[in-house]
Design a protein around this motif. Structure first.
Motif, mmCIF file in Angstrom:
data_model
loop_
_atom_site.group_PDB
_atom_site.id
_atom_site.type_symbol
_atom_site.label_atom_id
_atom_site.label_comp_id
_atom_site.label_asym_id
_atom_site.label_seq_id
_atom_site.Cartn_x
_atom_site.Cartn_y
_atom_site.Cartn_z
ATOM 1 N N ARG A 114 0.936 -1.345 -0.015
ATOM 2 C CA ARG A 114 -0.018 0.025 0.024
ATOM 3 C C ARG A 114 0.859 1.492 -0.041
ATOM 4 O O ARG A 114 0.367 2.226 -0.191
ATOM 5 N N GLY A 115 1.856 1.072 0.121
ATOM 6 C CA GLY A 115 2.689 2.431 0.069
ATOM 7 C C GLY A 115 4.505 1.934 0.117
ATOM 8 O O GLY A 115 4.791 0.724 0.048
ATOM 9 N N GLY B 251 0.049 5.025 -1.102
ATOM 10 C CA GLY B 251 -0.492 5.186 -2.456
ATOM 11 C C GLY B 251 -1.863 5.866 -2.551
ATOM 12 O O GLY B 251 -2.371 6.120 -3.555
ATOM 13 N N ASP B 252 -2.489 5.957 -1.319
ATOM 14 C CA ASP B 252 -3.901 6.893 -1.319
ATOM 15 C C ASP B 252 -3.472 8.332 -1.391
ATOM 16 O O ASP B 252 -4.232 9.132 -1.530
ATOM 17 N N ASP B 253 -2.141 8.833 -1.050
ATOM 18 C CA ASP B 253 -1.686 10.167 -1.363
ATOM 19 C C ASP B 253 -1.163 10.573 -2.771
ATOM 20 O O ASP B 253 -0.107 10.004 -2.916
ATOM 21 N N PRO B 254 -2.011 10.906 -3.810
ATOM 22 C CA PRO B 254 -1.336 11.189 -4.945
ATOM 23 C C PRO B 254 -0.082 12.101 -5.018
ATOM 24 O O PRO B 254 0.576 12.085 -6.049
ATOM 25 N N VAL C 273 3.457 2.228 -4.729
ATOM 26 C CA VAL C 273 2.457 1.127 -4.844
ATOM 27 C C VAL C 273 1.171 1.629 -3.922
ATOM 28 O O VAL C 273 1.048 2.453 -3.063
ATOM 29 N N THR C 274 -0.174 1.190 -4.462
ATOM 30 C CA THR C 274 -1.388 1.701 -4.029
ATOM 31 C C THR C 274 -2.084 0.736 -3.143
ATOM 32 O O THR C 274 -3.042 0.823 -2.552
ATOM 33 N N GLY C 275 -1.607 -0.597 -3.397
ATOM 34 C CA GLY C 275 -2.508 -1.973 -2.681
ATOM 35 C C GLY C 275 -3.823 -2.113 -3.342
ATOM 36 O O GLY C 275 -4.573 -3.250 -3.241
ATOM 37 N N GLU C 276 -4.020 -1.374 -4.427
ATOM 38 C CA GLU C 276 -5.265 -1.650 -5.392
ATOM 39 C C GLU C 276 -4.698 -2.645 -6.375
ATOM 40 O O GLU C 276 -3.627 -2.953 -6.690
ATOM 41 N N GLY D 51 7.626 -9.310 -14.042
ATOM 42 C CA GLY D 51 6.773 -8.591 -13.102
ATOM 43 C C GLY D 51 7.201 -8.232 -11.922
ATOM 44 O O GLY D 51 7.581 -8.822 -11.100
ATOM 45 N N GLY D 52 7.287 -7.035 -11.689
ATOM 46 C CA GLY D 52 7.752 -6.243 -10.145
ATOM 47 C C GLY D 52 6.567 -6.170 -9.260
ATOM 48 O O GLY D 52 5.508 -6.483 -9.671
ATOM 49 N N HIS D 53 6.843 -5.850 -8.062
ATOM 50 C CA HIS D 53 5.869 -5.699 -7.053
ATOM 51 C C HIS D 53 4.926 -4.743 -7.720
ATOM 52 O O HIS D 53 3.689 -4.624 -6.856
ATOM 53 N N ALA D 54 5.346 -3.754 -8.345
ATOM 54 C CA ALA D 54 4.221 -2.805 -8.520
ATOM 55 C C ALA D 54 3.122 -3.061 -9.830
ATOM 56 O O ALA D 54 2.271 -2.374 -10.134
ATOM 57 N N ASN D 55 3.390 -4.197 -10.377
ATOM 58 C CA ASN D 55 2.483 -4.397 -11.650
ATOM 59 C C ASN D 55 2.047 -5.929 -11.408
ATOM 60 O O ASN D 55 1.353 -6.315 -12.235
ATOM 61 N N SER D 56 2.658 -6.607 -10.810
ATOM 62 C CA SER D 56 1.936 -8.329 -10.618
ATOM 63 C C SER D 56 0.839 -8.295 -9.554
ATOM 64 O O SER D 56 0.199 -9.249 -9.711
ATOM 65 N N GLN D 57 1.343 -7.544 -8.291
ATOM 66 C CA GLN D 57 0.584 -7.790 -7.045
ATOM 67 C C GLN D 57 -0.109 -6.491 -6.696
ATOM 68 O O GLN D 57 -1.055 -6.305 -5.788
#
Length: 405
Positions: free
Chosen positions: A61-62, A76-79, A152-155, A171-177
């Protein structure tokens, strides 16, 4: 300096403490294989004076950065990707950090992509009394002409998303999970904080096939995230830890009591290194492992390095190399190695690389803004540039297509 054997990694996860004070919680490769993103260490109670490090929060999530003992999280919830202290109960899934009492600075001599920077760090570490095998924190200060980073956003990631760090390695942690907020901020000034993993923690504290885990921190210290793409410019300042007295003592004693590392023959040693990595990884799929494929590739490397004839000629902006042999087996090795190398490395260091088959072998042409360096490296020097060979070897032995990006 005493090195922890690679086989010890599997026994000591999720937390590893290596020489030179590098500590790692979690395991990148395990996370990528299993999708597990639960917490491995509490952030709100972490007491790490004088520590520097990077990581990601549980649930992806961050992002986490540690600056001189201060733990900071960008969520991730802070743009705006602003950093704040960890919340009560907040944990990290991956965290790599080390305590640094003093830093020593090195000026970057020319523009460097991350793979080149990793090699430069390794060379500097050996001369400064640091252990390049064990890993340590690093910092880079400057203005970065190419810079892309994310939080990362956790979404759930968008369908078919390929952006983010690690896409080239499955796939890195930002695009696979997890999804991510992406920031393209070329020309920004600030600081890179990261972990150089060395061989022992490659794929554990960093993405598989890489030895650097880097985060960007804005010049005002208010924003931060995981680096996807970066060009380290000439005259940027690299900061490396000052070797501890025990490390310096071990380094000074190296000649008197050398550490035994060589397996007796270089190809054998390369296979031994990959075998140890596979055995240390609990996610290894032994039904797909193919060590013989790696052995055949090393035969190709040997043929090209020692048995091929190379004719060089200068061309505008670089050089052209004609690599040939009268031996059909060597011809096959030349074509396999040269064509694949160019496909992988075209664009690295700002070079344009082209290859084609010719009678008895292949032709490789390389041009770029640094023609003298291209010509000085020559054919075999250019073939060695980049740290992709290790990742290539691991992919072959694991039964994966090393060129399936």
């Amino acid at each position: 300096m005493k090195l922890i054997p690679l086989t010890l990694i599997a026994a000591t996860l999720p937390c590893l403490a290596l020489a030179q004070e590098l500590t790692v919680h979690g395991n990148f490769r395990h996370m990528m294989h299993t999708g597990e993103t639960g917490g491995t260490v509490a952030l709100d109670t972490l007491n790490a004076p004088s520590a520097w490090g990077v990581g990601a929060t549980a649930g992806l999530r961050g992002e986490v950065v540690i600056r001189d003992g201060s733990v900071l999280v960008s969520r991730g919830d802070d743009p705006e990707a602003r950093v704040t202290p960890p919340e009560a109960g907040e944990e990290a899934v991956i965290l790599a950090f080390g305590t640094v009492a003093d830093w020593q600075s090195v000026t970057i001599p020319h523009d460097m992509a991350p793979d080149r920077l990793a090699h430069f760090i390794e060379m500097q570490a050996e001369s400064l009394g640091l252990d390049p095998a064990g890993g340590f924190p690093i910092r880079v200060q400057g203005r970065f002409p190419q810079l892309v980073w994310h939080v990362v956003t956790g979404e759930a990631p968008a369908p078919g998303a390929q952006g983010g760090h690690g896409a080239e390695n499955g796939g890195g942690h930002a695009n696979s999970q997890s999804g991510m907020n992406l920031y393209d901020e070329a020309g920004s000034s600030g600081e890179i904080i990261g972990a150089y993993t060395g061989a022992a923690l490659e794929g554990v504290a960093s993405h598989p096939g890489e030895r650097l885990h880097l985060h960007f921190v804005s010049a005002d210290g208010t924003r931060s995230g995981h680096v996807d793409e970066i060009l380290i410019p000439a005259d940027a300042v690299l900061l490396l830890p000052t070797a501890s007295p025990s490390a310096a003592h071990d380094h000074d004693a190296h000649d008197a009591a050398p550490t035994l590392r060589e397996g007796g023959q270089s190809a054998f040693a390369a296979i031994q290194e990959i075998t140890a990595a596979l055995m240390a990884d609990p996610a290894t799929d032994w039904s797909r492992v193919d060590i013989e494929a790696l052995r055949q590739h090393l035969i190709d490397m040997d043929n090209v390095t020692l048995r091929a004839a190379v004719a060089s000629e200068e061309i505008d902006g670089g050089a052209r190399f004609t690599i040939t042999s009268a031996d059909p087996a060597v011809v096959a090795s030349i074509r396999a190695m040269v064509i694949a190398h160019v496909a992988t490395m075209n664009g690295v260091e700002g070079w344009t690389m082209q290859a084609e088959e010719t009678a008895g072998g292949a032709i490789m042409s390389v041009t770029g803004p640094d023609a003298a360096r291209i010509r000085g490296l020559g054919f075999i020097g250019l073939m060695t540039v980049g740290m992709h060979h290790q990742a290539h070897h691991l992919a072959l032995a694991s039964g994966r297509n090393p060129h399936d990006h």
